[in-house]
Design a protein around this motif. Structure first.
Motif, PDB file in Angstrom:
ATOM      1  N   TYR A   1      45.976  51.546   4.513  1.00  0.00           N
ATOM      2  CA  TYR A   1      46.436  52.365   3.387  1.00  0.00           C
ATOM      3  C   TYR A   1      47.811  52.956   3.694  1.00  0.00           C
ATOM      4  CZ  TYR A   1      41.544  52.332   1.757  1.00  0.00           C
ATOM      5  OH  TYR A   1      40.301  51.964   1.329  1.00  0.00           O
ATOM      6  N   ARG A   2      47.954  53.491   4.888  1.00  0.00           N
ATOM      7  CA  ARG A   2      49.223  54.131   5.271  1.00  0.00           C
ATOM      8  C   ARG A   2      50.357  53.105   5.304  1.00  0.00           C
ATOM      9  NH1 ARG A   2      48.801  59.286   6.204  1.00  0.00           N
ATOM     10  NH2 ARG A   2      50.770  59.497   7.304  1.00  0.00           N
ATOM     11  N   ARG A   3      50.060  51.901   5.768  1.00  0.00           N
ATOM     12  CA  ARG A   3      51.081  50.853   5.860  1.00  0.00           C
ATOM     13  C   ARG A   3      51.594  50.464   4.467  1.00  0.00           C
ATOM     14  NH1 ARG A   3      48.531  46.104   8.266  1.00  0.00           N
ATOM     15  NH2 ARG A   3      48.457  47.475  10.061  1.00  0.00           N
ATOM     16  N   HIS A   4      50.711  50.392   3.509  1.00  0.00           N
ATOM     17  CA  HIS A   4      51.099  49.930   2.179  1.00  0.00           C
ATOM     18  C   HIS A   4      51.608  51.042   1.267  1.00  0.00           C
ATOM     19  CE1 HIS A   4      49.847  45.798   2.718  1.00  0.00           C
ATOM     20  NE2 HIS A   4      48.711  46.217   3.219  1.00  0.00           N
ATOM     21  N   ALA A   5      51.384  52.284   1.637  1.00  0.00           N
ATOM     22  CA  ALA A   5      51.713  53.411   0.755  1.00  0.00           C
ATOM     23  C   ALA A   5      53.202  53.723   0.738  1.00  0.00           C
ATOM     24  CB  ALA A   5      50.935  54.646   1.187  1.00  0.00           C
ATOM     25  N   ASP A   6      53.700  53.973  -0.469  1.00  0.00           N
ATOM     26  CA  ASP A   6      55.040  54.528  -0.629  1.00  0.00           C
ATOM     27  C   ASP A   6      54.977  56.043  -0.530  1.00  0.00           C
ATOM     28  OD1 ASP A   6      56.397  52.021  -1.258  1.00  0.00           O
ATOM     29  OD2 ASP A   6      55.287  52.081  -3.144  1.00  0.00           O
ATOM     30  N   LEU A   7      53.863  56.606  -1.011  1.00  0.00           N
ATOM     31  CA  LEU A   7      53.641  58.049  -0.990  1.00  0.00           C
ATOM     32  C   LEU A   7      52.224  58.324  -0.515  1.00  0.00           C
ATOM     33  CD1 LEU A   7      54.986  58.876  -4.583  1.00  0.00           C
ATOM     34  CD2 LEU A   7      56.233  59.147  -2.439  1.00  0.00           C
ATOM     35  N   VAL A   8      52.055  59.405   0.221  1.00  0.00           N
ATOM     36  CA  VAL A   8      50.727  59.813   0.673  1.00  0.00           C
ATOM     37  C   VAL A   8      50.448  61.199   0.112  1.00  0.00           C
ATOM     38  CG1 VAL A   8      49.261  60.335   2.669  1.00  0.00           C
ATOM     39  CG2 VAL A   8      50.932  58.472   2.808  1.00  0.00           C
ATOM     40  N   ILE A   9      49.318  61.318  -0.559  1.00  0.00           N
ATOM     41  CA  ILE A   9      48.879  62.602  -1.108  1.00  0.00           C
ATOM     42  C   ILE A   9      47.647  63.035  -0.320  1.00  0.00           C
ATOM     43  CG2 ILE A   9      47.916  63.783  -3.133  1.00  0.00           C
ATOM     44  CD1 ILE A   9      50.791  63.055  -3.594  1.00  0.00           C
ATOM     45  N   VAL A  10      47.708  64.210   0.270  1.00  0.00           N
ATOM     46  CA  VAL A  10      46.570  64.775   0.980  1.00  0.00           C
ATOM     47  C   VAL A  10      45.990  65.857   0.069  1.00  0.00           C
ATOM     48  CG1 VAL A  10      45.786  65.922   3.082  1.00  0.00           C
ATOM     49  CG2 VAL A  10      47.672  64.282   3.193  1.00  0.00           C
ATOM     50  N   PRO A  11      44.870  65.554  -0.586  1.00  0.00           N
ATOM     51  CA  PRO A  11      44.333  66.460  -1.611  1.00  0.00           C
ATOM     52  C   PRO A  11      44.045  67.880  -1.150  1.00  0.00           C
ATOM     53  CG  PRO A  11      43.361  64.319  -1.839  1.00  0.00           C
ATOM     54  CD  PRO A  11      44.126  64.308  -0.552  1.00  0.00           C
ATOM     55  N   GLY A  12      43.600  68.071   0.072  1.00  0.00           N
ATOM     56  CA  GLY A  12      43.396  69.419   0.585  1.00  0.00           C
ATOM     57  C   GLY A  12      42.524  70.311  -0.271  1.00  0.00           C
ATOM     58  N   GLY A  13      41.452  69.778  -0.828  1.00  0.00           N
ATOM     59  CA  GLY A  13      40.517  70.570  -1.600  1.00  0.00           C
ATOM     60  C   GLY A  13      40.944  70.853  -3.028  1.00  0.00           C
ATOM     61  N   ARG A  14      42.088  70.309  -3.438  1.00  0.00           N
ATOM     62  CA  ARG A  14      42.544  70.540  -4.815  1.00  0.00           C
ATOM     63  C   ARG A  14      41.754  69.683  -5.807  1.00  0.00           C
ATOM     64  NH1 ARG A  14      48.547  69.365  -3.479  1.00  0.00           N
ATOM     65  NH2 ARG A  14      47.380  68.030  -2.108  1.00  0.00           N
ATOM     66  N   ARG A  15      41.622  70.180  -7.010  1.00  0.00           N
ATOM     67  CA  ARG A  15      40.920  69.462  -8.084  1.00  0.00           C
ATOM     68  C   ARG A  15      41.791  68.313  -8.577  1.00  0.00           C
ATOM     69  NH1 ARG A  15      40.545  74.803 -10.262  1.00  0.00           N
ATOM     70  NH2 ARG A  15      41.852  73.984 -11.922  1.00  0.00           N
ATOM     71  N   PRO A  16      41.179  67.296  -9.217  1.00  0.00           N
ATOM     72  CA  PRO A  16      41.948  66.156  -9.721  1.00  0.00           C
ATOM     73  C   PRO A  16      43.124  66.538 -10.619  1.00  0.00           C
ATOM     74  CG  PRO A  16      39.628  65.627  -9.758  1.00  0.00           C
ATOM     75  CD  PRO A  16      39.730  67.079  -9.370  1.00  0.00           C
ATOM     76  N   ALA A  17      42.936  67.492 -11.513  1.00  0.00           N
ATOM     77  CA  ALA A  17      44.029  67.902 -12.404  1.00  0.00           C
ATOM     78  C   ALA A  17      45.205  68.475 -11.616  1.00  0.00           C
ATOM     79  CB  ALA A  17      43.523  68.917 -13.424  1.00  0.00           C
ATOM     80  N   GLU A  18      44.912  69.178 -10.521  1.00  0.00           N
ATOM     81  CA  GLU A  18      45.976  69.716  -9.670  1.00  0.00           C
ATOM     82  C   GLU A  18      46.707  68.594  -8.943  1.00  0.00           C
ATOM     83  OE1 GLU A  18      44.194  74.019  -8.344  1.00  0.00           O
ATOM     84  OE2 GLU A  18      43.194  72.235  -7.546  1.00  0.00           O
ATOM     85  N   LEU A  19      45.962  67.566  -8.525  1.00  0.00           N
ATOM     86  CA  LEU A  19      46.578  66.421  -7.849  1.00  0.00           C
ATOM     87  C   LEU A  19      47.520  65.684  -8.786  1.00  0.00           C
ATOM     88  CD1 LEU A  19      43.586  64.948  -5.821  1.00  0.00           C
ATOM     89  CD2 LEU A  19      45.486  66.346  -4.995  1.00  0.00           C
TER      90      LEU A  19
ATOM     91  N   MET B   1      40.168  55.243   0.086  1.00  0.00           N
ATOM     92  CA  MET B   1      38.772  54.950   0.368  1.00  0.00           C
ATOM     93  C   MET B   1      37.900  55.144  -0.871  1.00  0.00           C
ATOM     94  SD  MET B   1      38.128  54.021   3.534  1.00  0.00           S
ATOM     95  CE  MET B   1      36.402  54.428   3.844  1.00  0.00           C
ATOM     96  N   PRO B   2      36.735  54.486  -0.886  1.00  0.00           N
ATOM     97  CA  PRO B   2      35.759  54.795  -1.933  1.00  0.00           C
ATOM     98  C   PRO B   2      35.458  56.302  -1.911  1.00  0.00           C
ATOM     99  CG  PRO B   2      35.077  52.860  -0.703  1.00  0.00           C
ATOM    100  CD  PRO B   2      36.253  53.451   0.036  1.00  0.00           C
ATOM    101  N   GLY B   3      35.433  56.896  -3.066  1.00  0.00           N
ATOM    102  CA  GLY B   3      35.164  58.326  -3.146  1.00  0.00           C
ATOM    103  C   GLY B   3      36.410  59.191  -3.106  1.00  0.00           C
ATOM    104  N   ALA B   4      37.590  58.583  -2.955  1.00  0.00           N
ATOM    105  CA  ALA B   4      38.829  59.360  -2.866  1.00  0.00           C
ATOM    106  C   ALA B   4      39.260  59.926  -4.209  1.00  0.00           C
ATOM    107  CB  ALA B   4      39.947  58.500  -2.272  1.00  0.00           C
ATOM    108  N   GLY B   5      38.738  59.377  -5.299  1.00  0.00           N
ATOM    109  CA  GLY B   5      39.079  59.895  -6.620  1.00  0.00           C
ATOM    110  C   GLY B   5      40.139  59.080  -7.341  1.00  0.00           C
ATOM    111  N   LYS B   6      40.334  57.838  -6.932  1.00  0.00           N
ATOM    112  CA  LYS B   6      41.374  57.003  -7.542  1.00  0.00           C
ATOM    113  C   LYS B   6      41.187  56.851  -9.049  1.00  0.00           C
ATOM    114  CE  LYS B   6      40.253  53.618  -4.830  1.00  0.00           C
ATOM    115  NZ  LYS B   6      39.211  54.175  -3.974  1.00  0.00           N
ATOM    116  N   SER B   7      39.971  56.564  -9.466  1.00  0.00           N
ATOM    117  CA  SER B   7      39.713  56.375 -10.903  1.00  0.00           C
ATOM    118  C   SER B   7      39.837  57.681 -11.676  1.00  0.00           C
ATOM    119  CB  SER B   7      38.329  55.762 -11.118  1.00  0.00           C
ATOM    120  OG  SER B   7      38.281  54.464 -10.574  1.00  0.00           O
ATOM    121  N   THR B   8      39.321  58.746 -11.132  1.00  0.00           N
ATOM    122  CA  THR B   8      39.382  60.048 -11.805  1.00  0.00           C
ATOM    123  C   THR B   8      40.823  60.533 -11.918  1.00  0.00           C
ATOM    124  OG1 THR B   8      37.191  60.620 -10.972  1.00  0.00           O
ATOM    125  CG2 THR B   8      38.580  62.442 -11.722  1.00  0.00           C
TER     126      THR B   8
END
Length: 175
Positions: free
Chosen positions: A140-158, A12-19
């Protein structure tokens, strides 16, 4: 990178894809491609201006054309949130890479998206962000090979989590 082809971030927009994408590419020492930025370069104006002047359908066509014209190898690619509406685009991205869904909860996304009218989002005027989330999340779920649930982690941790997950799946990452 060998074995994984491209790494494609969806969500989704705001998910942090670019970051997350930029950090992941830097960590892996591979190119980063932001589909939104390619679209802006092609039209010479911000995403919202493209939507305002050309309409949602033309925007969706531009997004699909931009993805289908992409010639990338061993890169991290951040898609726009609406890329999942194009089966052709998602098929092309999946053929050449591993698709990773950044699955943030609706509440966190709403906190990140303060103004939907200036962001360049493919959303019908009468649709709420929550409705958009409910429409897109299954795609998103249909097309995904992997799903990452950020759970409050910072981008560097992801980024570290993604790299570890790819290794566990046997995908060799080059530097």
């Amino acid at each position: 990178m060998t074995g994984a082809g491209n790494l494609v971030l969806i969500g989704m927009p705001g998910a942090g894809k670019s970051t997350v994408g930029a950090l992941l590419a830097r960590r892996l020492n591979i190119p980063f491609i932001d589909i939104d930025e390619l679209m802006i370069a092609r039209r010479g104006r911000p995403l919202q201006k493209i939507i305002d002047t050309e309409g949602l359908q033309a925007f969706a066509r531009l997004e699909e054309e931009t993805i289908l014209a992409l010639d990338a190898a061993a890169s991290v690619i951040a898609t726009g949130g609406s890329a999942v509406y194009s089966v052709a685009a998602m098929t092309a991205l999946g053929r050449d890479g591993t698709i990773i869904f950044l699955d943030l909860p609706l509440q966190e996304l709403e906190e990140r998206i303060s103004d939907m009218t200036t962001r360049g989002m493919v959303i019908a005027p009468e649709t709420t962000f929550a409705e958009l989330y409910r429409q897109r999340r299954p795609l998103y779920r249909r097309h995904a090979d992997l799903v990452i649930v950020p759970g409050g982690r910072r981008p560097a941790e992801l980024v570290i989590d993604i790299e570890d997950l790819l290794r566990r799946r046997g995908l060799t990452l080059g530097r």
